[in-house]
Design an enzyme around this catalytic site. Structure first.
Site, short mmCIF file in Angstrom:
data_model
loop_
_atom_site.label_atom_id
_atom_site.label_comp_id
_atom_site.label_asym_id
_atom_site.label_seq_id
_atom_site.Cartn_x
_atom_site.Cartn_y
_atom_site.Cartn_z
N TYR A 179 -3.26 4.21 -3.58
CA TYR A 179 -2.95 3.15 -4.54
C TYR A 179 -3.88 1.97 -4.29
O TYR A 179 -4.06 1.55 -3.14
CB TYR A 179 -1.49 2.70 -4.37
CG TYR A 179 -1.06 1.63 -5.36
CD1 TYR A 179 -0.95 1.91 -6.71
CD2 TYR A 179 -0.76 0.34 -4.93
CE1 TYR A 179 -0.55 0.94 -7.62
CE2 TYR A 179 -0.35 -0.64 -5.83
CZ TYR A 179 -0.25 -0.34 -7.17
OH TYR A 179 0.15 -1.31 -8.06
N LYS A 226 -1.56 -8.58 1.19
CA LYS A 226 -0.41 -8.49 2.10
C LYS A 226 -0.53 -9.40 3.32
O LYS A 226 -0.39 -10.61 3.16
CB LYS A 226 -0.15 -7.02 2.43
CG LYS A 226 0.12 -6.26 1.12
CD LYS A 226 0.64 -4.86 1.23
CE LYS A 226 1.09 -4.36 -0.14
NZ LYS A 226 0.39 -3.24 -0.67
N ASP A 262 -10.03 0.08 1.24
CA ASP A 262 -8.94 -0.75 0.75
C ASP A 262 -8.00 -0.98 1.93
O ASP A 262 -7.18 -0.14 2.26
CB ASP A 262 -8.23 -0.05 -0.41
CG ASP A 262 -7.02 -0.84 -0.91
OD1 ASP A 262 -6.66 -1.84 -0.26
OD2 ASP A 262 -6.43 -0.43 -1.93
#
Ligand SMILES: *Cc1c(COP(=O)(O)O)cnc(C)c1O
Length: 426
Positions: free
Chosen positions: A144, A267, A239
Protein backbone atom coordinates in the site's frame (compact mmCIF):
# COMPACT_ATOMS: atom_id res chain seq x y z
CA UNK A 1 -17.87 -4.96 27.36
CA UNK A 2 -20.46 -2.36 26.57
CA UNK A 3 -20.34 -0.42 23.31
CA UNK A 4 -23.65 1.42 23.61
CA UNK A 5 -22.36 4.95 23.17
CA UNK A 6 -19.95 3.89 20.40
CA UNK A 7 -22.85 2.32 18.50
CA UNK A 8 -24.96 5.45 18.91
CA UNK A 9 -22.15 7.70 17.75
CA UNK A 10 -21.56 5.48 14.73
CA UNK A 11 -25.24 5.60 13.79
CA UNK A 12 -25.14 9.41 13.93
CA UNK A 13 -21.92 9.52 11.91
CA UNK A 14 -23.37 7.33 9.18
CA UNK A 15 -25.94 10.03 8.44
CA UNK A 16 -23.36 12.66 7.59
CA UNK A 17 -20.11 10.84 6.76
CA UNK A 18 -19.99 8.12 4.05
CA UNK A 19 -19.95 4.82 5.94
CA UNK A 20 -19.58 6.81 9.15
CA UNK A 21 -15.79 7.01 8.83
CA UNK A 22 -13.08 9.12 7.23
CA UNK A 23 -10.96 6.09 6.30
CA UNK A 24 -12.59 2.78 5.34
CA UNK A 25 -10.73 0.25 7.54
CA UNK A 26 -12.11 2.00 10.63
CA UNK A 27 -15.62 0.80 9.80
CA UNK A 28 -14.95 -2.86 10.88
CA UNK A 29 -16.29 -4.15 7.54
CA UNK A 30 -13.93 -7.14 7.41
CA UNK A 31 -14.59 -8.29 10.99
CA UNK A 32 -18.23 -7.25 11.43
CA UNK A 33 -19.69 -5.20 14.26
CA UNK A 34 -19.49 -1.44 14.71
CA UNK A 35 -16.41 0.66 15.40
CA UNK A 36 -15.25 1.75 18.84
CA UNK A 37 -15.23 5.50 19.44
CA UNK A 38 -12.12 6.74 21.23
CA UNK A 39 -12.49 9.40 23.87
CA UNK A 40 -8.87 9.69 24.90
CA UNK A 41 -5.64 7.79 25.04
CA UNK A 42 -2.54 7.77 27.19
CA UNK A 43 0.57 5.62 26.87
CA UNK A 44 -0.40 2.11 25.74
CA UNK A 45 -4.11 2.55 26.48
CA UNK A 46 -7.19 3.74 24.66
CA UNK A 47 -10.28 4.80 26.60
CA UNK A 48 -13.47 4.55 24.61
CA UNK A 49 -16.73 6.50 24.87
CA UNK A 50 -18.33 3.71 26.94
CA UNK A 51 -15.57 3.87 29.53
CA UNK A 52 -13.72 0.72 28.47
CA UNK A 53 -9.91 0.59 28.63
CA UNK A 54 -8.20 -1.15 25.73
CA UNK A 55 -4.53 -2.01 25.22
CA UNK A 56 -3.75 -0.52 21.83
CA UNK A 57 -1.82 -2.44 19.17
CA UNK A 58 -2.74 -0.10 16.33
CA UNK A 59 -1.25 3.07 17.71
CA UNK A 60 -2.81 5.26 15.06
CA UNK A 61 -1.47 2.73 12.49
CA UNK A 62 2.08 3.37 13.53
CA UNK A 63 2.88 6.94 14.60
CA UNK A 64 2.58 6.48 18.38
CA UNK A 65 5.78 4.50 18.77
CA UNK A 66 6.37 6.10 22.19
CA UNK A 67 2.74 5.82 23.29
CA UNK A 68 -0.27 8.10 23.19
CA UNK A 69 -0.23 11.70 24.46
CA UNK A 70 3.54 11.48 24.86
CA UNK A 71 4.27 14.47 27.06
CA UNK A 72 7.20 16.12 25.22
CA UNK A 73 5.27 15.97 21.92
CA UNK A 74 2.09 17.34 23.49
CA UNK A 75 4.03 20.19 25.13
CA UNK A 76 5.81 21.06 21.88
CA UNK A 77 2.52 21.28 19.97
CA UNK A 78 0.78 23.34 22.67
CA UNK A 79 3.66 25.82 22.87
CA UNK A 80 3.84 26.17 19.09
CA UNK A 81 0.08 26.69 18.77
CA UNK A 82 0.31 29.80 20.94
CA UNK A 83 2.55 31.39 18.31
CA UNK A 84 0.16 30.92 15.41
CA UNK A 85 -0.91 27.74 13.65
CA UNK A 86 -0.12 28.34 9.98
CA UNK A 87 1.60 30.99 7.89
CA UNK A 88 2.31 29.59 4.44
CA UNK A 89 5.76 31.13 4.86
CA UNK A 90 9.09 29.53 5.77
CA UNK A 91 9.77 28.83 9.46
CA UNK A 92 13.01 27.83 11.15
CA UNK A 93 11.60 24.60 12.56
CA UNK A 94 11.23 23.17 9.03
CA UNK A 95 14.99 23.33 8.59
CA UNK A 96 15.55 21.87 12.05
CA UNK A 97 13.45 18.77 11.41
CA UNK A 98 14.83 18.42 7.87
CA UNK A 99 18.42 18.53 9.13
CA UNK A 100 17.70 16.00 11.86
CA UNK A 101 15.83 13.62 9.54
CA UNK A 102 18.59 13.79 6.92
CA UNK A 103 21.20 13.07 9.59
CA UNK A 104 19.31 10.01 10.86
CA UNK A 105 18.46 8.43 7.49
CA UNK A 106 21.28 6.95 5.40
CA UNK A 107 21.91 8.04 1.85
CA UNK A 108 19.68 11.13 1.68
CA UNK A 109 20.76 14.76 1.32
CA UNK A 110 17.45 16.58 1.13
CA UNK A 111 13.90 16.04 2.27
CA UNK A 112 10.59 17.72 1.46
CA UNK A 113 7.63 17.69 3.83
CA UNK A 114 4.03 17.08 2.81
CA UNK A 115 0.86 16.26 4.76
CA UNK A 116 0.40 12.49 4.42
CA UNK A 117 2.03 9.27 3.32
CA UNK A 118 -0.21 9.30 0.26
CA UNK A 119 1.16 12.65 -0.83
CA UNK A 120 4.71 11.56 -0.15
CA UNK A 121 4.42 8.47 -2.38
CA UNK A 122 2.50 10.28 -5.10
CA UNK A 123 5.11 13.04 -5.19
CA UNK A 124 8.07 10.62 -5.11
CA UNK A 125 6.70 8.80 -8.14
CA UNK A 126 6.17 12.06 -10.04
CA UNK A 127 9.72 13.08 -9.22
CA UNK A 128 11.08 9.70 -10.34
CA UNK A 129 9.16 9.99 -13.61
CA UNK A 130 10.37 13.53 -14.19
CA UNK A 131 13.95 12.65 -13.35
CA UNK A 132 14.17 9.51 -15.51
CA UNK A 133 11.86 10.82 -18.25
CA UNK A 134 10.05 7.49 -18.17
CA UNK A 135 6.38 6.81 -17.41
CA UNK A 136 5.90 3.32 -16.00
CA UNK A 137 6.32 2.17 -12.44
CA UNK A 138 6.45 -1.25 -10.82
CA UNK A 139 4.58 -1.85 -7.59
CA UNK A 140 4.02 -5.06 -5.67
CA UNK A 141 0.66 -6.75 -5.16
CA UNK A 142 -0.48 -6.17 -1.59
CA UNK A 143 1.81 -3.21 -0.92
CA UNK A 144 0.00 0.00 0.00
CA UNK A 145 1.35 3.39 -0.95
CA UNK A 146 -1.66 5.53 -0.16
CA UNK A 147 -4.78 6.17 -2.19
CA UNK A 148 -3.50 8.09 -5.22
CA UNK A 149 -4.57 6.78 -8.62
CA UNK A 150 -1.32 5.11 -9.73
CA UNK A 151 -1.36 2.79 -6.72
CA UNK A 152 -5.00 1.69 -6.78
CA UNK A 153 -4.25 -1.00 -9.29
CA UNK A 154 -4.90 -4.71 -9.22
CA UNK A 155 -3.59 -7.58 -11.31
CA UNK A 156 -4.76 -7.52 -14.91
CA UNK A 157 -6.17 -10.63 -16.51
CA UNK A 158 -4.15 -13.54 -17.82
CA UNK A 159 -0.65 -12.95 -19.06
CA UNK A 160 -0.67 -9.15 -19.15
CA UNK A 161 1.63 -7.57 -16.61
CA UNK A 162 0.01 -4.16 -16.50
CA UNK A 163 -2.71 -3.69 -13.96
CA UNK A 164 -6.33 -2.69 -14.11
CA UNK A 165 -8.02 -0.14 -11.83
CA UNK A 166 -9.20 -1.59 -8.51
CA UNK A 167 -11.41 1.38 -7.78
CA UNK A 168 -13.92 3.09 -10.03
CA UNK A 169 -12.57 6.54 -10.82
CA UNK A 170 -9.07 5.32 -11.62
CA UNK A 171 -8.66 5.43 -15.38
CA UNK A 172 -7.41 2.68 -17.68
CA UNK A 173 -4.87 5.21 -18.88
CA UNK A 174 -3.39 5.47 -15.39
CA UNK A 175 -3.57 1.73 -14.81
CA UNK A 176 -1.53 0.92 -17.90
CA UNK A 177 1.50 2.67 -16.42
CA UNK A 178 1.52 0.62 -13.21
CA UNK A 179 3.08 -2.82 -13.59
CA UNK A 180 2.35 -5.31 -10.84
CA UNK A 181 4.96 -7.64 -9.42
CA UNK A 182 4.91 -10.34 -6.76
CA UNK A 183 6.54 -9.55 -3.41
CA UNK A 184 9.69 -11.56 -2.67
CA UNK A 185 9.85 -12.79 -6.28
CA UNK A 186 12.95 -11.32 -7.91
CA UNK A 187 12.58 -13.36 -11.12
CA UNK A 188 9.16 -11.84 -11.63
CA UNK A 189 10.55 -8.30 -11.31
CA UNK A 190 13.39 -9.14 -13.69
CA UNK A 191 10.94 -10.44 -16.27
CA UNK A 192 8.78 -7.29 -16.03
CA UNK A 193 11.79 -5.00 -16.40
CA UNK A 194 13.06 -6.97 -19.40
CA UNK A 195 9.71 -6.89 -21.14
CA UNK A 196 9.49 -3.08 -20.68
CA UNK A 197 13.03 -2.03 -21.63
CA UNK A 198 13.91 1.60 -20.90
CA UNK A 199 10.37 2.35 -19.78
CA UNK A 200 10.29 1.84 -16.02
CA UNK A 201 10.92 5.02 -14.03
CA UNK A 202 10.80 3.44 -10.61
CA UNK A 203 10.14 0.41 -8.50
CA UNK A 204 8.23 1.38 -5.37
CA UNK A 205 8.16 -1.05 -2.48
CA UNK A 206 7.49 -1.35 1.22
CA UNK A 207 10.91 -2.71 2.25
CA UNK A 208 9.03 -4.62 4.93
CA UNK A 209 5.45 -5.09 3.80
CA UNK A 210 3.04 -4.01 6.49
CA UNK A 211 -0.23 -3.63 4.65
CA UNK A 212 -0.87 -7.30 3.88
CA UNK A 213 0.03 -8.24 7.40
CA UNK A 214 3.71 -8.04 8.23
CA UNK A 215 5.87 -9.64 5.53
CA UNK A 216 9.62 -9.16 5.78
CA UNK A 217 11.71 -9.28 2.60
CA UNK A 218 13.45 -12.59 2.03
CA UNK A 219 17.23 -12.78 2.12
CA UNK A 220 18.69 -10.97 -0.89
CA UNK A 221 15.37 -9.65 -2.21
CA UNK A 222 16.01 -5.94 -1.57
CA UNK A 223 19.65 -6.26 -2.67
CA UNK A 224 18.40 -7.93 -5.84
CA UNK A 225 16.01 -5.06 -6.54
CA UNK A 226 18.87 -2.61 -6.06
CA UNK A 227 20.96 -4.46 -8.67
CA UNK A 228 18.07 -4.72 -11.13
CA UNK A 229 17.38 -0.99 -10.75
CA UNK A 230 21.04 -0.16 -11.39
CA UNK A 231 21.06 -2.38 -14.44
CA UNK A 232 17.92 -0.84 -15.93
CA UNK A 233 18.39 2.83 -14.98
CA UNK A 234 15.30 2.57 -12.79
CA UNK A 235 14.99 4.39 -9.47
CA UNK A 236 14.35 2.38 -6.33
CA UNK A 237 11.78 3.98 -4.02
CA UNK A 238 11.51 2.63 -0.49
CA UNK A 239 8.13 3.48 0.94
CA UNK A 240 9.15 3.81 4.56
CA UNK A 241 5.92 5.45 5.68
CA UNK A 242 5.51 2.54 8.07
CA UNK A 243 9.10 1.39 8.62
CA UNK A 244 10.79 4.81 8.79
CA UNK A 245 12.03 5.69 12.30
CA UNK A 246 10.41 2.43 13.45
CA UNK A 247 12.67 -0.44 12.40
CA UNK A 248 15.79 1.60 13.12
CA UNK A 249 16.77 5.27 13.32
CA UNK A 250 17.54 5.08 9.63
CA UNK A 251 14.64 2.76 8.81
CA UNK A 252 14.85 -0.23 6.49
CA UNK A 253 17.77 1.24 4.53
CA UNK A 254 19.85 1.04 7.70
CA UNK A 255 18.47 -2.30 8.86
CA UNK A 256 19.11 -4.12 5.58
CA UNK A 257 22.06 -2.09 4.36
CA UNK A 258 20.39 -1.35 1.03
CA UNK A 259 20.29 2.17 -0.42
CA UNK A 260 17.16 3.45 -2.11
CA UNK A 261 17.14 6.40 -4.51
CA UNK A 262 14.07 7.96 -2.93
CA UNK A 263 12.52 7.27 0.46
CA UNK A 264 9.03 8.23 1.60
CA UNK A 265 7.93 8.84 5.18
CA UNK A 266 4.75 9.37 7.15
CA UNK A 267 3.34 8.11 10.44
CA UNK A 268 6.21 8.27 13.02
CA UNK A 269 7.81 11.31 11.35
CA UNK A 270 4.73 13.37 12.26
CA UNK A 271 4.53 12.28 15.89
CA UNK A 272 0.75 11.86 15.44
CA UNK A 273 0.09 14.97 13.38
CA UNK A 274 -0.56 14.87 9.62
CA UNK A 275 2.94 14.72 8.11
CA UNK A 276 4.54 12.95 5.19
CA UNK A 277 7.92 13.49 3.57
CA UNK A 278 10.09 12.25 0.75
CA UNK A 279 13.86 12.35 0.59
CA UNK A 280 16.79 11.45 -1.61
CA UNK A 281 20.15 12.50 -2.95
CA UNK A 282 20.52 16.16 -3.90
CA UNK A 283 20.78 15.47 -7.65
CA UNK A 284 17.30 13.91 -7.59
CA UNK A 285 15.65 16.16 -4.99
CA UNK A 286 16.87 19.30 -6.77
CA UNK A 287 14.76 18.22 -9.71
CA UNK A 288 11.81 19.57 -7.69
CA UNK A 289 10.35 23.06 -8.11
CA UNK A 290 11.42 25.78 -7.46
CA UNK A 291 14.95 24.68 -8.47
CA UNK A 292 13.91 21.95 -10.86
CA UNK A 293 11.04 21.36 -13.28
CA UNK A 294 8.92 18.83 -11.31
CA UNK A 295 6.01 20.62 -9.65
CA UNK A 296 4.97 19.80 -6.10
CA UNK A 297 3.43 22.10 -3.46
CA UNK A 298 1.23 22.35 -0.36
CA UNK A 299 -0.54 25.13 1.55
CA UNK A 300 -0.08 23.38 4.89
CA UNK A 301 3.17 21.57 4.07
CA UNK A 302 5.71 22.14 6.83
CA UNK A 303 2.94 23.35 9.14
CA UNK A 304 4.47 24.56 12.42
CA UNK A 305 2.35 22.36 14.72
CA UNK A 306 3.08 19.29 12.62
CA UNK A 307 6.78 20.11 12.46
CA UNK A 308 6.90 20.66 16.23
CA UNK A 309 5.36 17.24 16.86
CA UNK A 310 7.61 15.56 14.30
CA UNK A 311 10.79 17.27 15.44
CA UNK A 312 10.17 16.37 19.09
CA UNK A 313 9.42 12.77 18.12
CA UNK A 314 12.61 12.42 16.09
CA UNK A 315 14.66 14.08 18.86
CA UNK A 316 13.32 11.57 21.38
CA UNK A 317 14.10 8.65 19.06
CA UNK A 318 17.57 10.01 18.41
CA UNK A 319 18.24 10.55 22.11
CA UNK A 320 17.05 7.18 23.38
CA UNK A 321 19.83 4.81 22.33
CA UNK A 322 18.06 1.67 23.62
CA UNK A 323 14.63 2.35 22.12
CA UNK A 324 14.83 -0.07 19.21
CA UNK A 325 16.39 -2.78 21.37
CA UNK A 326 13.57 -2.45 23.92
CA UNK A 327 10.93 -2.55 21.19
CA UNK A 328 12.54 -5.67 19.71
CA UNK A 329 12.58 -7.37 23.09
CA UNK A 330 8.97 -6.52 23.86
CA UNK A 331 7.83 -7.78 20.46
CA UNK A 332 9.84 -10.99 20.84
CA UNK A 333 8.31 -11.54 24.29
CA UNK A 334 4.81 -11.08 22.91
CA UNK A 335 5.52 -13.41 20.00
CA UNK A 336 6.87 -16.12 22.26
CA UNK A 337 3.86 -15.87 24.56
CA UNK A 338 1.29 -15.97 21.76
CA UNK A 339 3.14 -18.80 20.03
CA UNK A 340 3.06 -20.88 23.20
CA UNK A 341 -0.68 -20.36 23.70
CA UNK A 342 -1.59 -21.12 20.08
CA UNK A 343 0.56 -24.27 20.09
CA UNK A 344 -1.05 -25.47 23.31
CA UNK A 345 -4.52 -24.84 21.91
CA UNK A 346 -3.53 -26.49 18.61
CA UNK A 347 -4.61 -23.48 16.56
CA UNK A 348 -2.99 -23.46 13.07
CA UNK A 349 -0.96 -20.26 12.73
CA UNK A 350 2.06 -18.45 11.33
CA UNK A 351 3.60 -15.43 13.03
CA UNK A 352 5.66 -12.93 11.04
CA UNK A 353 7.70 -10.46 13.00
CA UNK A 354 10.43 -7.90 12.49
CA UNK A 355 11.41 -5.17 14.94
CA UNK A 356 8.22 -3.76 16.44
CA UNK A 357 5.95 -5.07 13.68
CA UNK A 358 4.15 -8.37 14.12
CA UNK A 359 1.25 -10.29 12.52
CA UNK A 360 -0.57 -13.46 13.42
CA UNK A 361 -1.97 -15.39 10.42
CA UNK A 362 -4.32 -18.28 11.07
CA UNK A 363 -2.81 -20.81 8.69
CA UNK A 364 0.29 -22.96 9.04
CA UNK A 365 1.66 -22.09 5.62
CA UNK A 366 4.46 -19.57 5.27
CA UNK A 367 3.30 -16.02 4.40
CA UNK A 368 5.63 -14.34 1.90
CA UNK A 369 3.41 -12.38 -0.50
CA UNK A 370 -0.14 -11.16 -1.10
CA UNK A 371 -1.56 -14.54 -2.13
CA UNK A 372 -0.15 -16.36 0.89
CA UNK A 373 -1.29 -13.51 3.18
CA UNK A 374 -4.85 -14.35 2.11
CA UNK A 375 -4.66 -17.80 3.77
CA UNK A 376 -5.07 -16.24 7.20
CA UNK A 377 -8.01 -14.08 6.24
CA UNK A 378 -10.63 -16.37 7.73
CA UNK A 379 -13.23 -16.95 10.41
CA UNK A 380 -10.57 -17.64 13.02
CA UNK A 381 -9.27 -14.11 12.55
CA UNK A 382 -12.72 -12.58 13.17
CA UNK A 383 -13.13 -14.68 16.30
CA UNK A 384 -9.65 -13.66 17.41
CA UNK A 385 -10.31 -9.97 16.82
CA UNK A 386 -13.64 -9.84 18.65
CA UNK A 387 -12.38 -12.11 21.41
CA UNK A 388 -9.40 -9.88 22.09
CA UNK A 389 -11.60 -6.80 22.02
CA UNK A 390 -13.96 -8.33 24.58
CA UNK A 391 -10.91 -8.95 26.74
CA UNK A 392 -9.57 -5.40 26.52
CA UNK A 393 -7.05 -5.76 23.69
CA UNK A 394 -7.43 -3.76 20.49
CA UNK A 395 -5.75 -5.05 17.32
CA UNK A 396 -6.42 -3.85 13.79
CA UNK A 397 -9.86 -4.88 12.49
CA UNK A 398 -8.41 -6.68 9.45
CA UNK A 399 -6.15 -9.70 8.98
CA UNK A 400 -4.21 -7.67 6.40
CA UNK A 401 -2.86 -5.26 8.99
CA UNK A 402 0.21 -5.31 11.19
CA UNK A 403 0.29 -4.84 14.96
CA UNK A 404 2.51 -2.00 16.13
CA UNK A 405 4.34 -2.36 19.41
CA UNK A 406 4.79 0.85 21.36
CA UNK A 407 7.43 1.53 23.96
CA UNK A 408 4.67 2.49 26.38
CA UNK A 409 3.68 -1.20 26.68
CA UNK A 410 4.87 -2.77 29.93
CA UNK A 411 5.59 -6.47 30.40
CA UNK A 412 2.39 -6.60 32.47
CA UNK A 413 0.50 -5.32 29.42
CA UNK A 414 2.15 -7.98 27.27
CA UNK A 415 1.24 -10.69 29.81
CA UNK A 416 -2.31 -9.34 29.90
CA UNK A 417 -2.41 -9.60 26.09
CA UNK A 418 -1.06 -13.17 26.06
CA UNK A 419 -3.65 -14.02 28.74
CA UNK A 420 -6.36 -12.55 26.51
CA UNK A 421 -5.22 -14.75 23.60
CA UNK A 422 -5.44 -17.73 25.92
CA UNK A 423 -9.01 -16.79 26.94
CA UNK A 424 -10.08 -16.39 23.31
CA UNK A 425 -9.05 -19.95 22.44
CA UNK A 426 -10.16 -21.60 25.70
C1 LIG B 1 -0.01 4.39 5.78
C2 LIG B 1 0.81 4.16 4.58
C3 LIG B 1 0.76 5.03 3.47
C4 LIG B 1 -0.26 6.13 3.36
O1 LIG B 1 -0.07 7.11 4.32
P1 LIG B 1 -1.31 8.10 4.65
O2 LIG B 1 -0.71 9.06 5.64
O3 LIG B 1 -2.38 7.24 5.20
O4 LIG B 1 -1.70 8.75 3.39
C5 LIG B 1 1.65 4.82 2.44
N1 LIG B 1 2.53 3.82 2.48
C6 LIG B 1 2.61 2.98 3.52
C7 LIG B 1 3.64 1.90 3.52
C8 LIG B 1 1.74 3.10 4.59
O5 LIG B 1 1.80 2.22 5.59
Amino acid sequence: MLYQRSSQLFAEAEKVIPGGVNSPVRAFKSVGGTPIYVKEAKGAYLYDEDGNRLIDYINSWGPMILGHAYQPVVDAVVEKAKLGTSFGMPTEIETQIAALAVSMVPNVDKIRFVNSGTEACMSAVRLARGFTKREKIIKFKGCYHGHSDSFLIQAGSGAVTFGSPNSPGVTQGTAKDTLLATYNDLENVKMILESNPGEVAAIIIEPVAGNMGCIPPQEGFLQGLRSLCDEHGTLLIFDEVMTGFRLARGGAQELFGVNADLVTFGKVIGGGLPVGAFAGRAEIMDYLAPVGPVYQAGTLSGNPLAMAAGLTMLQEIERDKNLFKRLDEKTAYLEKGIRKVLEEKQVPFTINKIGSMISVFFDIREVVDFDTAGYGNNETFKKFFHGLLANGVYIAPSSYETWFITDALTYDDLDFTIGAVDKVFS
